[in-house]
Design a protein around this motif. Structure first.
Motif, PDB file in Angstrom:
ATOM      1  N   ALA A  11       0.781  -1.128   0.072  1.00 40.01           N
ATOM      2  CA  ALA A  11      -0.038   0.022   0.163  1.00 40.01           C
ATOM      3  C   ALA A  11       0.962   1.248  -0.119  1.00 40.01           C
ATOM      4  CB  ALA A  11      -0.838   0.123   1.286  1.00 40.01           C
ATOM      5  N   GLY A  12       0.618   2.344  -0.883  1.00 40.97           N
ATOM      6  CA  GLY A  12       1.314   3.277  -0.945  1.00 40.97           C
ATOM      7  C   GLY A  12       2.538   3.545  -1.767  1.00 40.97           C
ATOM      8  N   VAL A  13       2.551   2.149  -2.534  1.00 46.12           N
ATOM      9  CA  VAL A  13       3.606   2.089  -3.478  1.00 46.12           C
ATOM     10  C   VAL A  13       3.093   2.397  -4.850  1.00 46.12           C
ATOM     11  CG1 VAL A  13       5.333   0.520  -4.598  1.00 46.12           C
ATOM     12  CG2 VAL A  13       4.637   0.251  -2.222  1.00 46.12           C
ATOM     13  N   PRO A  14       3.869   3.405  -5.542  1.00 46.66           N
ATOM     14  CA  PRO A  14       3.094   3.840  -6.980  1.00 46.66           C
ATOM     15  C   PRO A  14       3.393   2.882  -7.747  1.00 46.66           C
ATOM     16  CG  PRO A  14       5.205   4.882  -6.253  1.00 46.66           C
ATOM     17  CD  PRO A  14       4.900   4.047  -5.001  1.00 46.66           C
ATOM     18  N   THR A  15       2.299   2.657  -8.668  1.00 45.08           N
ATOM     19  CA  THR A  15       2.356   1.666  -9.921  1.00 45.08           C
ATOM     20  C   THR A  15       2.841   2.647 -11.107  1.00 45.08           C
ATOM     21  OG1 THR A  15      -0.026   2.420 -10.368  1.00 45.08           O
ATOM     22  CG2 THR A  15       0.387   0.514  -8.910  1.00 45.08           C
ATOM     23  N   ARG A  16       3.033   2.026 -12.308  1.00 41.80           N
ATOM     24  CA  ARG A  16       3.465   2.524 -13.462  1.00 41.80           C
ATOM     25  C   ARG A  16       2.475   3.747 -13.949  1.00 41.80           C
ATOM     26  NH1 ARG A  16       6.995  -0.982 -17.116  1.00 41.80           N
ATOM     27  NH2 ARG A  16       7.865  -2.408 -15.680  1.00 41.80           N
ATOM     28  N   ALA A  17       1.280   3.526 -13.666  1.00 43.99           N
ATOM     29  CA  ALA A  17       0.109   4.625 -13.949  1.00 43.99           C
ATOM     30  C   ALA A  17       0.227   5.954 -13.289  1.00 43.99           C
ATOM     31  CB  ALA A  17      -1.077   4.000 -14.018  1.00 43.99           C
ATOM     32  N   GLY A  18       1.113   5.916 -12.094  1.00 43.31           N
ATOM     33  CA  GLY A  18       1.166   6.995 -11.352  1.00 43.31           C
ATOM     34  C   GLY A  18       0.323   6.957 -10.270  1.00 43.31           C
ATOM     35  N   ARG A  19      -0.431   5.829 -10.025  1.00 43.78           N
ATOM     36  CA  ARG A  19      -1.291   5.758  -8.967  1.00 43.78           C
ATOM     37  C   ARG A  19      -0.878   4.660  -7.989  1.00 43.78           C
ATOM     38  NH1 ARG A  19      -5.945   8.372  -8.974  1.00 43.78           N
ATOM     39  NH2 ARG A  19      -6.615   8.951 -11.392  1.00 43.78           N
ATOM     40  N   THR A  20      -1.353   5.096  -6.522  1.00 42.66           N
ATOM     41  CA  THR A  20      -0.794   3.901  -5.520  1.00 42.66           C
ATOM     42  C   THR A  20      -1.659   2.867  -5.612  1.00 42.66           C
ATOM     43  OG1 THR A  20      -1.937   5.067  -3.731  1.00 42.66           O
ATOM     44  CG2 THR A  20       0.257   5.776  -4.260  1.00 42.66           C
ATOM     45  N   ARG A  21      -1.180   1.658  -4.903  1.00 45.13           N
ATOM     46  CA  ARG A  21      -2.012   0.443  -5.165  1.00 45.13           C
ATOM     47  C   ARG A  21      -3.273   0.782  -4.215  1.00 45.13           C
ATOM     48  NH1 ARG A  21       2.714  -3.873  -4.990  1.00 45.13           N
ATOM     49  NH2 ARG A  21       3.335  -3.694  -6.840  1.00 45.13           N
ATOM     50  N   THR A  22      -3.344   1.783  -3.458  1.00 41.11           N
ATOM     51  CA  THR A  22      -4.500   1.974  -2.403  1.00 41.11           C
ATOM     52  C   THR A  22      -5.553   2.872  -3.278  1.00 41.11           C
ATOM     53  OG1 THR A  22      -3.682   4.009  -1.592  1.00 41.11           O
ATOM     54  CG2 THR A  22      -3.393   1.636  -0.364  1.00 41.11           C
ATOM     55  N   GLY A  23      -5.266   3.252  -4.473  1.00 38.14           N
ATOM     56  CA  GLY A  23      -6.239   3.987  -5.380  1.00 38.14           C
ATOM     57  C   GLY A  23      -5.938   5.477  -5.492  1.00 38.14           C
ATOM     58  N   GLY A  24      -5.098   6.138  -4.634  1.00 37.44           N
ATOM     59  CA  GLY A  24      -4.928   7.528  -4.422  1.00 37.44           C
ATOM     60  C   GLY A  24      -3.807   7.899  -5.569  1.00 37.44           C
ATOM     61  N   ALA A  25      -3.896   8.971  -5.964  1.00 35.73           N
ATOM     62  CA  ALA A  25      -2.907   9.399  -6.980  1.00 35.73           C
ATOM     63  C   ALA A  25      -1.476   9.593  -6.459  1.00 35.73           C
ATOM     64  CB  ALA A  25      -3.196  10.484  -7.549  1.00 35.73           C
ATOM     65  N   ALA A  26      -0.643   9.288  -6.812  1.00 38.42           N
ATOM     66  CA  ALA A  26       0.809   9.632  -6.249  1.00 38.42           C
ATOM     67  C   ALA A  26       1.213  10.824  -6.669  1.00 38.42           C
ATOM     68  CB  ALA A  26       1.867   8.624  -7.002  1.00 38.42           C
ATOM     69  N   MET A  72      13.588  12.075  -2.865  1.00 43.76           N
ATOM     70  CA  MET A  72      12.232  12.272  -2.397  1.00 43.76           C
ATOM     71  C   MET A  72      11.290  11.358  -3.318  1.00 43.76           C
ATOM     72  SD  MET A  72      11.379  16.234  -1.754  1.00 43.76           S
ATOM     73  CE  MET A  72       9.895  15.802  -1.558  1.00 43.76           C
ATOM     74  N   ALA A  73      11.695  10.958  -4.572  1.00 49.40           N
ATOM     75  CA  ALA A  73      10.935  10.277  -5.583  1.00 49.40           C
ATOM     76  C   ALA A  73      11.357   8.730  -5.034  1.00 49.40           C
ATOM     77  CB  ALA A  73      11.581  10.360  -6.882  1.00 49.40           C
ATOM     78  N   ALA A  74      12.015   8.351  -4.327  1.00 52.11           N
ATOM     79  CA  ALA A  74      12.260   7.045  -3.667  1.00 52.11           C
ATOM     80  C   ALA A  74      11.105   6.624  -2.561  1.00 52.11           C
ATOM     81  CB  ALA A  74      13.941   6.754  -3.069  1.00 52.11           C
ATOM     82  N   ARG A  75      10.536   7.669  -1.929  1.00 53.27           N
ATOM     83  CA  ARG A  75       9.531   7.624  -0.978  1.00 53.27           C
ATOM     84  C   ARG A  75       8.319   6.830  -1.578  1.00 53.27           C
ATOM     85  NH1 ARG A  75       9.621  13.267   2.313  1.00 53.27           N
ATOM     86  NH2 ARG A  75      11.628  13.084   2.934  1.00 53.27           N
ATOM     87  N   GLY A  80       8.411  11.283  -9.911  1.00 52.71           N
ATOM     88  CA  GLY A  80       8.985  12.457 -10.349  1.00 52.71           C
ATOM     89  C   GLY A  80      10.497  11.729 -10.544  1.00 52.71           C
ATOM     90  N   ARG A  81      10.841  10.872 -10.666  1.00 48.41           N
ATOM     91  CA  ARG A  81      12.025  10.349 -10.602  1.00 48.41           C
ATOM     92  C   ARG A  81      12.673  10.673 -12.191  1.00 48.41           C
ATOM     93  NH1 ARG A  81      15.483   5.989 -12.411  1.00 48.41           N
ATOM     94  NH2 ARG A  81      17.251   5.564 -10.922  1.00 48.41           N
ATOM     95  N   GLY A  82      11.945  10.567 -13.189  1.00 46.37           N
ATOM     96  CA  GLY A  82      12.421  10.909 -14.444  1.00 46.37           C
ATOM     97  C   GLY A  82      12.388  12.540 -14.589  1.00 46.37           C
ATOM     98  N   VAL A  83      11.422  13.284 -13.914  1.00 50.71           N
ATOM     99  CA  VAL A  83      11.665  14.714 -14.101  1.00 50.71           C
ATOM    100  C   VAL A  83      12.904  15.170 -13.264  1.00 50.71           C
ATOM    101  CG1 VAL A  83      10.306  16.854 -13.198  1.00 50.71           C
ATOM    102  CG2 VAL A  83       9.176  14.929 -13.893  1.00 50.71           C
ATOM    103  N   ALA A  84      13.267  14.480 -12.177  1.00 48.52           N
ATOM    104  CA  ALA A  84      14.420  14.940 -11.554  1.00 48.52           C
ATOM    105  C   ALA A  84      15.598  14.646 -12.161  1.00 48.52           C
ATOM    106  CB  ALA A  84      14.556  14.207  -9.916  1.00 48.52           C
ATOM    107  N   ILE A  85      15.633  13.576 -12.821  1.00 45.73           N
ATOM    108  CA  ILE A  85      16.875  13.090 -13.753  1.00 45.73           C
ATOM    109  C   ILE A  85      16.970  14.116 -14.768  1.00 45.73           C
ATOM    110  CG2 ILE A  85      17.571  11.369 -15.206  1.00 45.73           C
ATOM    111  CD1 ILE A  85      16.600   9.424 -13.418  1.00 45.73           C
TER     112      ILE A  85
END
Length: 131
Positions: A11-26, A72-75, A80-85
Motif C-alpha cells: 500500500a502506498g507504493v506507486p504503480t506505473r500509471a502514477g497511482r498508488t495501489r490503494t487508489g490514491g494518486a501519487a 524524495m522520489a524514492a519515497r 518524479g524520478r524521471g523529472v528529477a533526472i
C-alpha cells in the motif's frame, strides 16, 4: 484481525500509471519539478552568454534540487524520478557550458594580442562613425 482490516500489501507504493495501489494518486516531488525548471532556465541563461553567470548559479541550484528530488522520489507515494533526472542532466550541462564559457572568456581576455586586436577594431569603428 480480519482480512478486510489489514493493510493491502505494498500500500502506498506507486504503480506505473502514477497511482498508488490503494487508489490514491501519487504526487510528483516538488523538488524534482523545480529541478527541471531551474535546469531549463540555467541552460537558456548560459546559451545567451551575457547571462552565463546567472545560468551557473541556477545550474547549481538545479543540481541540488535534482538530488533532493531523486531522494524524495524514492519515497512511497511520490513520483518524479524521471523529472528529477531530466532537471539534473540539464543543470549539469548548463554548469559545464557556463564554466567552459567562463574559462574561454578568461583565457581570451588574458591574451594581450587578442585584446589589442579588439581595441584596434573599436578604434577603427569610432573613426568611421566620426566621419
Amino acid at each position: 484481525m480480519t482480512a478486510s482490516s489489514e493493510p493491502a500489501r505494498g500500500a502506498g507504493v506507486p504503480t506505473r500509471a502514477g497511482r498508488t495501489r490503494t487508489g490514491g494518486a501519487a504526487k510528483t516531488s516538488a523538488a524534482a519539478a523545480f529541478a527541471l525548471v531551474f535546469g531549463v532556465a540555467a541552460l537558456f541563461s548560459v546559451l545567451t552568454a551575457i547571462l552565463a553567470w546567472i545560468g551557473v548559479v541556477l545550474a547549481i541550484i538545479g543540481i541540488v534540487l535534482g538530488v533532493v528530488g531523486l531522494k524524495m522520489a524514492a519515497r512511497p507515494g511520490v513520483t518524479g524520478r524521471g523529472v528529477a533526472i531530466g532537471g539534473l542532466v540539464l543543470s549539469v550541462i548548463a554548469l559545464l557550458l557556463g564554466l567552459a564559457l567562463g574559462a574561454g572568456l578568461t583565457t581570451f581576455l588574458n591574451n594581450e594580442g587578442a585584446v589589442n586586436r579588439i581595441q584596434q577594431q573599436v578604434d577603427d569603428l569610432r573613426e568611421r562613425l566620426d566621419r
